[in-house]
Scaffold this motif. Structure first.
Motif, short mmCIF file in Angstrom:
data_model
loop_
_atom_site.label_atom_id
_atom_site.label_comp_id
_atom_site.label_asym_id
_atom_site.label_seq_id
_atom_site.Cartn_x
_atom_site.Cartn_y
_atom_site.Cartn_z
N THR A 20 1.11 9.23 -5.43
CA THR A 20 1.15 7.77 -5.60
C THR A 20 1.50 7.08 -4.30
OG1 THR A 20 1.79 8.03 -7.92
CG2 THR A 20 2.22 5.90 -6.90
N LEU A 21 2.47 7.63 -3.58
CA LEU A 21 2.88 7.03 -2.30
C LEU A 21 1.73 7.03 -1.31
CD1 LEU A 21 5.28 5.85 -0.73
CD2 LEU A 21 5.85 8.16 0.00
N MET A 22 1.02 8.13 -1.24
CA MET A 22 -0.13 8.21 -0.33
C MET A 22 -1.24 7.24 -0.75
SD MET A 22 -1.54 9.54 2.34
CE MET A 22 -0.58 11.01 2.72
N LYS A 23 -1.55 7.23 -2.02
CA LYS A 23 -2.62 6.36 -2.51
C LYS A 23 -2.28 4.89 -2.29
CE LYS A 23 -5.19 5.19 -6.72
NZ LYS A 23 -5.33 5.46 -8.18
N SER A 24 -1.04 4.52 -2.58
CA SER A 24 -0.63 3.13 -2.44
C SER A 24 -0.60 2.70 -0.98
CB SER A 24 0.75 2.93 -3.07
OG SER A 24 1.15 1.58 -2.99
N THR A 25 -0.25 3.64 -0.11
CA THR A 25 -0.17 3.32 1.31
C THR A 25 -1.56 3.25 1.95
OG1 THR A 25 1.97 4.44 1.48
CG2 THR A 25 0.79 4.03 3.53
N VAL A 26 -2.40 4.21 1.64
CA VAL A 26 -3.71 4.32 2.30
C VAL A 26 -4.75 3.42 1.64
CG1 VAL A 26 -5.60 5.87 2.91
CG2 VAL A 26 -3.23 6.65 3.10
N LEU A 27 -4.78 3.42 0.32
CA LEU A 27 -5.83 2.68 -0.39
C LEU A 27 -5.35 1.32 -0.89
CD1 LEU A 27 -7.39 5.58 -2.49
CD2 LEU A 27 -8.09 4.72 -0.24
N GLY A 28 -4.02 1.12 -0.89
CA GLY A 28 -3.48 -0.16 -1.36
C GLY A 28 -3.38 -1.15 -0.22
N GLY A 29 -2.17 -1.48 0.14
CA GLY A 29 -1.98 -2.31 1.32
C GLY A 29 -1.81 -3.78 1.03
N GLY A 30 -2.00 -4.21 -0.21
CA GLY A 30 -1.81 -5.61 -0.54
C GLY A 30 -0.34 -5.99 -0.54
N ASN A 31 -0.06 -7.25 -0.16
CA ASN A 31 1.33 -7.74 -0.12
C ASN A 31 1.59 -8.53 -1.39
OD1 ASN A 31 3.81 -8.89 0.55
ND2 ASN A 31 3.27 -9.04 2.71
N ALA A 32 2.51 -8.05 -2.21
CA ALA A 32 2.76 -8.64 -3.53
C ALA A 32 3.13 -10.12 -3.43
CB ALA A 32 3.87 -7.87 -4.24
N GLY A 33 2.36 -10.93 -4.14
CA GLY A 33 2.66 -12.35 -4.21
C GLY A 33 2.19 -13.15 -3.02
N ARG A 34 1.60 -12.50 -2.04
CA ARG A 34 1.15 -13.22 -0.84
C ARG A 34 -0.35 -13.43 -0.91
NH1 ARG A 34 6.13 -12.07 -1.25
NH2 ARG A 34 7.52 -12.47 0.52
#
Length: 373
Positions: A20-34
């Protein structure tokens, strides 16, 4: 190296946490609420999902009242400084970590409730310390030195009786001991994410039953009410200033899912079984002194002969990762009688096994034999 320092942090995590950490870091990247774009909204959802998981684990009726911090210390500081003004009275116990003692010291007016030699705090002693001007009662759920579990439900009833907010530090119990915010009459629960909840380091949080009564420790950008210079008062934005560590929070959620799947009681019983076996082994070795009691989490505090705890650690010669010294809880050592030399602390986790118990027992046995000559 044998790893028995789970009271500080769990070294191994479930694979789902790393994934999950890898997926969220590499494929995610969105800033919550921004922003209202897909990536930002996905980040918001991941935080909400982890709030829901924590609420399920702790029987919290308002998931939005779970806020995330960088660790339990940050959560405890938020709770204490947000509730109590300088000079107002606080009740703390002798078994508290410095993350409670130092804020209390900074505020300048506190009573320390003494524990017995086993590290146990009597509820009636807490009640005796309450004054008319008491603004907060703080108690650790379990000692980080010797593992002794405290009677937080009974103390919660005392706090409720006098209408005083009650803060519980669950850094040593979350994930291995059942925590029920309602049964415990908890007004606030501080938790660590990187220990029993099996999340990454740099995660923790705070449940706040009545957020309208608490001042945030940090204010700033939240992505909401951006046209106003006034901090939002709705949850969790009131306490979520600045960019959140979304990948780590999402990975923490994966750790909590693992705990929920395998069962808090089952995990705690397994870890406690290992610790009890180790404790029983040490009781049969000459020249070893044990501290605390068996009504504890999976932490075993001990010393070997007349050695200072740091000397015992050095004699392990890099074979085992344990914690020696004072564990950031100086008053707890006065309670159990180890203020002059500290203790060696071995703390077991879900990924330890009986082979680890045997190895650590052998290490202690050989040190004991060396001392006897």
């Amino acid at each position: 190296m044998l790893y028995l320092d789970n009271a500080a942090t769990t070294l191994k995590k479930p694979f789902s946490v790393y994934k999950t950490l890898m997926k969220s870091t590499v494929l995610g990247g969105g800033n919550a609420g921004r922003g209202g774009h897909k990536q930002s909204m996905a980040a918001v959802k991941s935080i909400i999902d982890t709030q829901d998981l924590i609420a399920q684990l702790f029987n919290i009726p308002q998931p939005q009242n779970v806020v995330f911090t960088q660790n339990a210390t940050h959560a405890l500081n938020t709770a204490i400084f947000g509730t109590v003004a300088e000079g107002e009275h606080i009740v703390v116990t002798q078994m508290e970590h410095n993350s409670v003692l130092r804020p209390a010291y900074c505020l300048g007016n506190y009573t320390v409730v003494e524990a017995d030699q086993m590290g146990y705090v009597l509820p009636e002693a807490v009640e005796s310390a309450v004054r008319e001007d008491t603004k907060l009662i703080v108690c650790t759920h379990a000692s980080n030195v010797c593992g002794t579990i405290q009677p937080v439900e009974e103390i919660g009833l005392i706090a409720k009786k006098y209408g005083i907010p009650f803060l519980i530090d669950t850094a040593q119990t979350a994930g291995s001991v059942s925590i029920d915010a309602i049964k415990m009459n908890a007004d606030m629960i501080a938790f660590s994410g990187h220990k029993g909840l099996l999340g990454p380091m740099g995660t923790g949080g705070l449940y706040i039953k009545n957020p309208e009564r608490i001042k945030p420790l940090v204010v700033g950008g939240t992505g909401s009410d951006s046209e106003s210079i006034v901090q939002p008062q709705f949850m969790p934005d009131k306490f979520h200033s600045g960019t959140m560590n979304t990948p780590a929070i999402e990975a923490l959620g994966a750790g909590v899912k693992y705990v929920l799947k395998h069962g808090v009681d089952e995990i705690g019983e397994y870890e406690k079984y290992l610790a009890d076996c180790f404790r029983d082994n040490l009781e049969n070795i000459d020249n070893v002194t044990l501290y605390g009691c068996k009504d504890s989490v999976a932490t075993v505090a001990f010393n070997i002969g007349d050695l200072d705890s740091e000397e015992s650690f050095e004699r392990l010669d890099g074979k085992a990762a344990v914690r020696a010294g004072y564990q950031c809880a100086p008053l707890a050592h006065k309670a159990i009688g180890t203020q002059d030399r500290g203790v060696v602390r071995a703390s077991f986790g879900i990924f330890n096994n009986m082979c680890d118990v045997k190895r650590m027992t052998d290490y202690v046995y050989h040190i004991s034999r060396e001392l006897k000559g």
